[in-house]
Design a protein around this motif. Structure first.
Motif, PDB file in Angstrom:
ATOM      1  N   UNK A 121       0.840  -1.197   0.000  1.00 54.62           N
ATOM      2  CA  UNK A 121       0.000   0.000   0.000  1.00 54.62           C
ATOM      3  C   UNK A 121       0.877   1.250   0.000  1.00 54.62           C
ATOM      4  N   UNK A 122       0.787   2.012  -1.073  1.00 50.08           N
ATOM      5  CA  UNK A 122       1.479   3.295  -1.142  1.00 50.08           C
ATOM      6  C   UNK A 122       0.492   4.457  -1.128  1.00 50.08           C
ATOM      7  N   UNK A 123      -0.698   4.229  -1.695  1.00 52.71           N
ATOM      8  CA  UNK A 123      -1.667   5.312  -1.849  1.00 52.71           C
ATOM      9  C   UNK A 123      -2.896   5.107  -0.972  1.00 52.71           C
ATOM     10  N   UNK A 124      -3.506   6.240  -0.604  1.00 47.60           N
ATOM     11  CA  UNK A 124      -4.721   6.246   0.205  1.00 47.60           C
ATOM     12  C   UNK A 124      -5.749   7.148  -0.477  1.00 47.60           C
ATOM     13  N   UNK A 125      -6.951   6.624  -0.664  1.00 54.67           N
ATOM     14  CA  UNK A 125      -8.018   7.367  -1.324  1.00 54.67           C
ATOM     15  C   UNK A 125      -8.900   8.039  -0.285  1.00 54.67           C
ATOM     16  N   UNK A 126      -8.985   9.369  -0.353  1.00 56.78           N
ATOM     17  CA  UNK A 126      -9.777  10.157   0.581  1.00 56.78           C
ATOM     18  C   UNK A 126     -11.038  10.641  -0.142  1.00 56.78           C
ATOM     19  N   UNK A 127     -12.199  10.346   0.421  1.00 56.88           N
ATOM     20  CA  UNK A 127     -13.473  10.731  -0.189  1.00 56.88           C
ATOM     21  C   UNK A 127     -14.192  11.718   0.723  1.00 56.88           C
ATOM     22  N   UNK A 128     -14.737  12.768   0.134  1.00 56.64           N
ATOM     23  CA  UNK A 128     -15.475  13.769   0.894  1.00 56.64           C
ATOM     24  C   UNK A 128     -16.796  14.105   0.227  1.00 56.64           C
ATOM     25  N   UNK A 129     -17.781  14.451   1.038  1.00 58.81           N
ATOM     26  CA  UNK A 129     -19.077  14.906   0.527  1.00 58.81           C
ATOM     27  C   UNK A 129     -19.080  16.430   0.490  1.00 58.81           C
ATOM     28  N   UNK A 130     -19.487  16.985  -0.632  1.00 60.84           N
ATOM     29  CA  UNK A 130     -19.507  18.432  -0.809  1.00 60.84           C
ATOM     30  C   UNK A 130     -20.703  19.019  -0.063  1.00 60.84           C
ATOM     31  N   UNK A 131     -20.422  19.942   0.864  1.00 62.45           N
ATOM     32  CA  UNK A 131     -21.505  20.565   1.644  1.00 62.45           C
ATOM     33  C   UNK A 131     -21.629  22.059   1.343  1.00 62.45           C
ATOM     34  N   UNK A 132     -20.672  22.611   0.603  1.00 57.99           N
ATOM     35  CA  UNK A 132     -20.723  24.020   0.230  1.00 57.99           C
ATOM     36  C   UNK A 132     -19.962  24.245  -1.057  1.00 57.99           C
ATOM     37  N   UNK A 133     -20.434  25.175  -1.866  1.00 52.37           N
ATOM     38  CA  UNK A 133     -19.792  25.477  -3.149  1.00 52.37           C
ATOM     39  C   UNK A 133     -19.599  26.980  -3.277  1.00 52.37           C
ATOM     40  N   UNK A 134     -18.392  27.386  -3.659  1.00 51.73           N
ATOM     41  CA  UNK A 134     -18.112  28.792  -3.966  1.00 51.73           C
ATOM     42  C   UNK A 134     -17.834  28.916  -5.458  1.00 51.73           C
ATOM     43  N   UNK A 135     -18.443  29.903  -6.115  1.00 51.31           N
ATOM     44  CA  UNK A 135     -18.181  30.216  -7.518  1.00 51.31           C
ATOM     45  C   UNK A 135     -18.027  31.724  -7.640  1.00 51.31           C
ATOM     46  N   UNK A 136     -16.956  32.164  -8.249  1.00 53.05           N
ATOM     47  CA  UNK A 136     -16.762  33.581  -8.526  1.00 53.05           C
ATOM     48  C   UNK A 136     -17.865  34.014  -9.501  1.00 53.05           C
ATOM     49  N   UNK A 137     -18.636  35.032  -9.120  1.00 54.33           N
ATOM     50  CA  UNK A 137     -19.774  35.468  -9.933  1.00 54.33           C
ATOM     51  C   UNK A 137     -19.383  35.869 -11.353  1.00 54.33           C
ATOM     52  N   UNK A 138     -18.127  36.236 -11.561  1.00 53.94           N
ATOM     53  CA  UNK A 138     -17.694  36.626 -12.911  1.00 53.94           C
ATOM     54  C   UNK A 138     -17.841  35.493 -13.908  1.00 53.94           C
ATOM     55  N   UNK A 139     -17.835  34.258 -13.394  1.00 49.89           N
ATOM     56  CA  UNK A 139     -17.854  33.098 -14.289  1.00 49.89           C
ATOM     57  C   UNK A 139     -19.226  32.428 -14.357  1.00 49.89           C
ATOM     58  N   UNK A 140     -20.248  33.116 -13.894  1.00 52.93           N
ATOM     59  CA  UNK A 140     -21.617  32.639 -14.072  1.00 52.93           C
ATOM     60  C   UNK A 140     -22.250  33.490 -15.167  1.00 52.93           C
ATOM     61  N   UNK A 141     -22.548  32.849 -16.292  1.00 53.09           N
ATOM     62  CA  UNK A 141     -23.061  33.558 -17.456  1.00 53.09           C
ATOM     63  C   UNK A 141     -24.272  32.838 -18.020  1.00 53.09           C
ATOM     64  N   UNK A 142     -25.369  33.553 -18.154  1.00 55.35           N
ATOM     65  CA  UNK A 142     -26.609  32.980 -18.685  1.00 55.35           C
ATOM     66  C   UNK A 142     -27.048  31.751 -17.886  1.00 55.35           C
ATOM     67  N   UNK A 143     -26.829  31.806 -16.574  1.00 54.12           N
ATOM     68  CA  UNK A 143     -27.261  30.717 -15.710  1.00 54.12           C
ATOM     69  C   UNK A 143     -26.374  29.496 -15.739  1.00 54.12           C
ATOM     70  N   UNK A 144     -25.216  29.589 -16.395  1.00 55.34           N
ATOM     71  CA  UNK A 144     -24.284  28.462 -16.486  1.00 55.34           C
ATOM     72  C   UNK A 144     -22.908  28.882 -15.993  1.00 55.34           C
ATOM     73  N   UNK A 145     -22.138  27.925 -15.502  1.00 51.50           N
ATOM     74  CA  UNK A 145     -20.761  28.209 -15.102  1.00 51.50           C
ATOM     75  C   UNK A 145     -19.875  28.150 -16.343  1.00 51.50           C
ATOM     76  N   UNK A 146     -19.140  29.220 -16.579  1.00 52.03           N
ATOM     77  CA  UNK A 146     -18.230  29.290 -17.720  1.00 52.03           C
ATOM     78  C   UNK A 146     -16.886  28.691 -17.319  1.00 52.03           C
ATOM     79  N   UNK A 147     -16.818  27.381 -17.319  1.00 54.63           N
ATOM     80  CA  UNK A 147     -15.600  26.688 -16.888  1.00 54.63           C
ATOM     81  C   UNK A 147     -14.409  27.078 -17.749  1.00 54.63           C
ATOM     82  N   UNK A 148     -14.602  27.116 -19.068  1.00 56.60           N
ATOM     83  CA  UNK A 148     -13.492  27.443 -19.965  1.00 56.60           C
ATOM     84  C   UNK A 148     -12.972  28.843 -19.706  1.00 56.60           C
ATOM     85  N   UNK A 149     -13.872  29.761 -19.310  1.00 54.43           N
ATOM     86  CA  UNK A 149     -13.446  31.123 -19.021  1.00 54.43           C
ATOM     87  C   UNK A 149     -12.509  31.210 -17.833  1.00 54.43           C
ATOM     88  N   UNK A 150     -12.573  30.227 -16.939  1.00 54.10           N
ATOM     89  CA  UNK A 150     -11.673  30.194 -15.787  1.00 54.10           C
ATOM     90  C   UNK A 150     -10.244  29.811 -16.183  1.00 54.10           C
TER      91      UNK A 150
END
Length: 211
Positions: A145-174
């Motif tokens: 065993x060399x590696x350990x897999x850590x799993x987490x449940x997402x309870x909060x999300x932050x998105x910079x408002x500049x990258x929300x366009x037309x109701x979608x996240x502009x991932x490529x713009x980031x």
């Protein structure tokens, strides 16, 4: 070429595995120890693993601070590195003494999270706040065993408002950066973005379209 991956007798200068399984998103994991020490490190063995509920996972070679602190306090954040932040991401990958603060080392500002104690990288365009679920050893067939897999449940999300366009996240713009093999990285921009519709969405629609 075709080689035995167990013996890894590829005959190349470096193991090509990570160059084949690429690009890989980078999880910029920030954790806090029970003593309040902050750790921030980029992980390319990272991805989303569920959307009901939202879950992410990262794989650590050994129980480094990120894995140890996440299990110790039950929380972590995942910020997303961009082309603009490539040098700072590189600096946070350096091996500091246990408990060393990589955010300070890379001159990165920390921003408080809303749902967990570990902060996020303030300059990152998006971040996930996670509750630790499990740490699983990843033993090989030989029982090593060399590696350990850590799993987490997402309870909060932050998105910079500049990258929300037309109701979608502009991932490529980031302009997110992703890991390839060796010392290579990928950067994605809007000119590389295209759509492939699911067959059950509209069988008569064109398969490939630009946004």
């Amino acid at each position: 070429m075709h080689y035995d991956a167990t013996d890894n007798n590829h005959g190349l200068k470096y193991d090509p595995f990570k160059a084949i399984v690429a690009p890989r998103p980078i999880g910029w994991i920030t954790t806090m120890s029970a003593a309040g020490e902050i750790n921030c490190a980029p992980y390319s063995f990272f991805n989303a693993v569920s959307d009901s509920p939202n879950m992410v996972a990262f794989s650590s070679r050994g129980m480094k601070d990120s894995a140890t602190f996440a299990e110790e306090t039950g929380e972590f954040t995942c910020s997303f590195a961009t082309f603009e932040l490539r040098e700072q991401m590189y600096l946070t990958s350096m091996m500091l003494p246990r408990g060393g603060n990589e955010l300070e080392h890379a001159s990165l500002e920390a921003a408080p999270s809303n749902f967990v104690k570990p902060p996020r990288v303030a300059a990152a365009p998006a971040a996930l706040e996670c509750k630790w679920l499990s740490t699983t050893p990843l033993p090989s067939r030989a029982g090593i065993t060399e590696y350990y897999l850590v799993i987490g449940e997402v309870v909060g999300v932050y998105i910079d408002d500049r990258f929300i366009q037309n109701g979608l996240v502009n991932t490529a713009g980031m302009r997110p950066i992703m890991r390839a093999g060796y010392d290579h990285y990928f950067s994605v921009g809007s000119d590389q973005l295209f759509r492939i519709k699911r067959p059950d969405d509209n069988p008569m629609a064109p398969v490939l379209t630009r946004p």
